[in-house]
Design a protein around this motif. Structure first.
Motif: not given
Length: 78
Positions: A4-12, A30-31, A34-36, A42-44
């Motif tokens: 969910l956090q990865r999804y939210q980060l992707g939206i941002k 996604k790339i 994953n690189s980040l 670090d934390s979400f």
């Protein structure tokens, strides 16, 4: 970081890309994430703050590469 956090980060990231006039398809997100995560673990919450700080800094004229977020994730080091 959970899915969910990865999804939210992707939206941002997609929203920020739009601000800078950049296409940011799902595969690129996604790339980038994953690189980040591998380069700058670090934390979400810190990622979200770093992205907001990057956008709010008037010196930044382009969409950030993962390495450009380093100073916003660890300002005391930079």
């Amino acid at each position: 970081m959970n899915q969910l956090q990865r999804y939210q980060l992707g939206i941002k990231l997609t929203e920020i890309a739009m601000l800078y006039g950049k296409d940011f398809p799902k595969e690129t997100a996604k790339i980038y994430i994953n690189s980040l995560l591998s380069f700058l673990p670090d934390s979400f919450e810190n990622y979200m703050k770093a992205l907001s700080s990057y956008v709010g800094d008037k010196k930044n004229k382009f969409f950030p590469a993962p390495v450009h977020l380093r100073e916003y994730l660890n300002p005391e080091i930079n």
